[in-house]
Write an enzyme that holds these catalytic residues in place. Sequence first.
Site, PDB file in Angstrom:
ATOM      1  N   CYS A 118     -81.620  14.016  43.780  1.00 60.06           N
ATOM      2  CA  CYS A 118     -82.480  12.846  43.944  1.00 60.06           C
ATOM      3  C   CYS A 118     -83.499  13.120  45.052  1.00 60.06           C
ATOM      4  O   CYS A 118     -84.672  13.322  44.796  1.00 60.06           O
ATOM      5  CB  CYS A 118     -81.632  11.639  44.320  1.00 60.06           C
ATOM      6  SG  CYS A 118     -80.289  11.389  43.193  1.00 60.06           S
ATOM      7  N   LYS A 162     -89.606   3.671  43.229  1.00 59.64           N
ATOM      8  CA  LYS A 162     -88.332   4.415  43.286  1.00 59.64           C
ATOM      9  C   LYS A 162     -88.537   5.810  43.891  1.00 59.64           C
ATOM     10  O   LYS A 162     -87.790   6.243  44.780  1.00 59.64           O
ATOM     11  CB  LYS A 162     -87.751   4.554  41.878  1.00 59.64           C
ATOM     12  CG  LYS A 162     -86.591   5.509  41.768  1.00 59.64           C
ATOM     13  CD  LYS A 162     -85.363   5.044  42.537  1.00 59.64           C
ATOM     14  CE  LYS A 162     -84.328   6.143  42.590  1.00 59.64           C
ATOM     15  NZ  LYS A 162     -83.106   5.729  43.292  1.00 59.64           N
TER      16      LYS A 162
HETATM   17  N1  SAJ Z   1     -79.292  14.262  54.463  1.00 52.36           N
HETATM   18  C1  SAJ Z   1     -79.713  14.823  55.679  1.00 52.36           C
HETATM   19  N2  SAJ Z   1     -80.021  13.976  56.706  1.00 52.36           N
HETATM   20  C2  SAJ Z   1     -79.925  12.611  56.577  1.00 52.36           C
HETATM   21  C3  SAJ Z   1     -79.502  12.071  55.333  1.00 52.36           C
HETATM   22  C4  SAJ Z   1     -79.181  12.913  54.290  1.00 52.36           C
HETATM   23  O1  SAJ Z   1     -79.790  16.040  55.827  1.00 52.36           O
HETATM   24  O2  SAJ Z   1     -80.219  11.909  57.544  1.00 52.36           O
HETATM   25  C5  SAJ Z   1     -78.997  15.148  53.336  1.00 52.36           C
HETATM   26  C6  SAJ Z   1     -77.579  14.993  52.814  1.00 52.36           C
HETATM   27  O3  SAJ Z   1     -76.709  15.881  53.497  1.00 52.36           O
HETATM   28  C7  SAJ Z   1     -77.742  15.382  51.362  1.00 52.36           C
HETATM   29  C8  SAJ Z   1     -79.139  14.918  51.018  1.00 52.36           C
HETATM   30  O4  SAJ Z   1     -79.827  14.749  52.261  1.00 52.36           O
HETATM   31  O5  SAJ Z   1     -77.682  16.781  51.206  1.00 52.36           O
HETATM   32  C9  SAJ Z   1     -79.206  13.629  50.201  1.00 52.36           C
HETATM   33  O6  SAJ Z   1     -78.248  12.732  50.692  1.00 52.36           O
HETATM   34  P1  SAJ Z   1     -78.460  11.127  50.512  1.00 52.36           P
HETATM   35  O7  SAJ Z   1     -77.162  10.476  50.700  1.00 52.36           O
HETATM   36  O8  SAJ Z   1     -79.554  10.662  51.386  1.00 52.36           O
HETATM   37  O9  SAJ Z   1     -79.000  10.934  49.033  1.00 52.36           O
HETATM   38  P2  SAJ Z   1     -78.321  10.821  47.592  1.00 52.36           P
HETATM   39  O10 SAJ Z   1     -79.012  11.827  46.754  1.00 52.36           O
HETATM   40  O11 SAJ Z   1     -76.832  10.845  47.620  1.00 52.36           O
HETATM   41  O12 SAJ Z   1     -78.739   9.325  47.106  1.00 52.36           O
HETATM   42  C10 SAJ Z   1     -80.094   8.938  47.224  1.00 52.36           C
HETATM   43  C11 SAJ Z   1     -80.114   7.509  47.747  1.00 52.36           C
HETATM   44  N3  SAJ Z   1     -81.495   7.119  47.976  1.00 52.36           N
HETATM   45  C12 SAJ Z   1     -81.836   6.661  49.204  1.00 52.36           C
HETATM   46  O13 SAJ Z   1     -81.032   6.640  50.122  1.00 52.36           O
HETATM   47  C13 SAJ Z   1     -83.260   6.238  49.367  1.00 52.36           C
HETATM   48  C14 SAJ Z   1     -79.522   6.584  46.725  1.00 52.36           C
HETATM   49  O14 SAJ Z   1     -79.654   5.226  47.166  1.00 52.36           O
HETATM   50  C15 SAJ Z   1     -80.245   6.758  45.412  1.00 52.36           C
HETATM   51  O15 SAJ Z   1     -79.690   5.894  44.429  1.00 52.36           O
HETATM   52  C16 SAJ Z   1     -80.106   8.193  44.943  1.00 52.36           C
HETATM   53  O16 SAJ Z   1     -80.718   9.041  45.937  1.00 52.36           O
HETATM   54  C17 SAJ Z   1     -80.848   8.325  43.624  1.00 52.36           C
HETATM   55  O17 SAJ Z   1     -80.134   8.248  42.592  1.00 52.36           O
HETATM   56  O18 SAJ Z   1     -82.068   8.413  43.631  1.00 52.36           O
END
Ligand code: SAJ
Length: 418
Positions: A256, A202
């Site tokens: 996360c 995870k």
């Molecule tokens: N972000 C970027 N560039 C990207 C993708 C995201 O700058 O290419 C930024 C976003 O703006 C945000 C942050 O990263 O600030 C996180 O966004 P996210 O959507 O990637 O992550 P979370 O925290 O909403 O959800 C993640 C997800 N994990 C993965 O995608 C591996 C989700 O599936 C998990 O369930 C969650 O973490 C968790 O609970 O761990």
Amino acid sequence: KSICVVGLGYIGLPTAVMFANHGHKVHGVDVNEKAVTMIQNKELHIEENGLQERLNMAIDGGMLTASMKPEEADVFIIAVPSPIKADKTAELEYVRKATASVVPFLKKGNLVILESTVPPRTVEDVMMPELVQSGLEIGTELFVSHSPERVIPGRVFQELVTNDRIIGGINEESARLTSELYASFVEGKMHETDATTAELVKVMENTYRDVNIAFANELAMIAQGINVNIWEAIKLANYHPRVNIHTPGPGVGGHCIAVDPWFLVELDPEKSKLIHLARKTNDGMPSYTAQLTADILNAKGIKDPKIAVLGLAFKGNIDDMRESPSVEVVSQFRERGMKLTAHDPHIKVNNLPEQTQSFDEAIQDASALVVLTDHQAFRDIDPTTLTNVANKIIIDTKNCINREKWEAAGFDVYLLGD
Ligand code: SAJ
């Protein structure tokens, strides 16, 4: 089965409701009395698509109760926060306390499942010392597993069903019993392994994204120096069948992606250099964003600028501002002595002194608009209507607005990484 879910947050409550809607008798527990009362009254203390009707069904059907204390059950699911402290080490006190709280209710044949995302070896080193106090023989009389949640806020009820699950048992029987339970609603595949492997898997998933995002951010800074539009370049590179470069931004938010990598740095600081550096790169983006804005305004000879920050949530189309990079960007602007307003249509309360609920007020006399979150509402803005800005400048750190449309309206459009 009867199930006791400890922790009724954005993972625990939907999970409790889902089991209740699939024939299990569920008792939810939370230390937050307000949350418990709201749930008992079928009111939501967290936003999630589809949660209201499912909560109503569970409560009205007598399948879900909630209180501040655990009750006897066949299965105990622990879904409490596992944040990091200011010194970036894991705070596992909530997991330990939640585990201790169920011990008095444990009976022979019970199953305890940890859903919280934790550093590898938390089940062994934090939960076991509490569980052995039940006097039950672990692995034969008491079964224990870790099955981390991977749903994405906003799509929780779809992903609870369709996602594959990692099932980490302290032994095979624990894993088998856990898979059997989730089969109540999970249509994805169950991948069984041991508890420590599941904990690491995870954390790896989120660390993969953090490192990949840091890579995109570093590329954005390099591209800025040679006038290449990194968004275009990444789009082109990703046409390669085995390349999936993520996108740059003003920082990485949420509890996360920006948290889990620190579990590995703490676990083995010597061997997690790349992971640690990626965290630093991402945490440096708010300052980079503020400096980029200052440089653009200086280059245009704009003195004593007033910035309109658009977007405070940590990602697009949600109302969660926890750990949002936007808050850090705002403090970086303050540190540079720049006047500013801040607005986010999804954040209904003013958490920052500069925040205003009115978009028009936010952009009034603005020297530049700085977009930090890719909300659909910002894509929908008609730039020809923005007549009360001081300068027609927009810095779009998420590449989310339509550049041609804004340029046609007379705006200078800057991207992060262009
Ligand atoms: N972000 C970027 N560039 C990207 C993708 C995201 O700058 O290419 C930024 C976003 O703006 C945000 C942050 O990263 O600030 C996180 O966004 P996210 O959507 O990637 O992550 P979370 O925290 O909403 O959800 C993640 C997800 N994990 C993965 O995608 C591996 C989700 O599936 C998990 O369930 C969650 O973490 C968790 O609970 O761990």
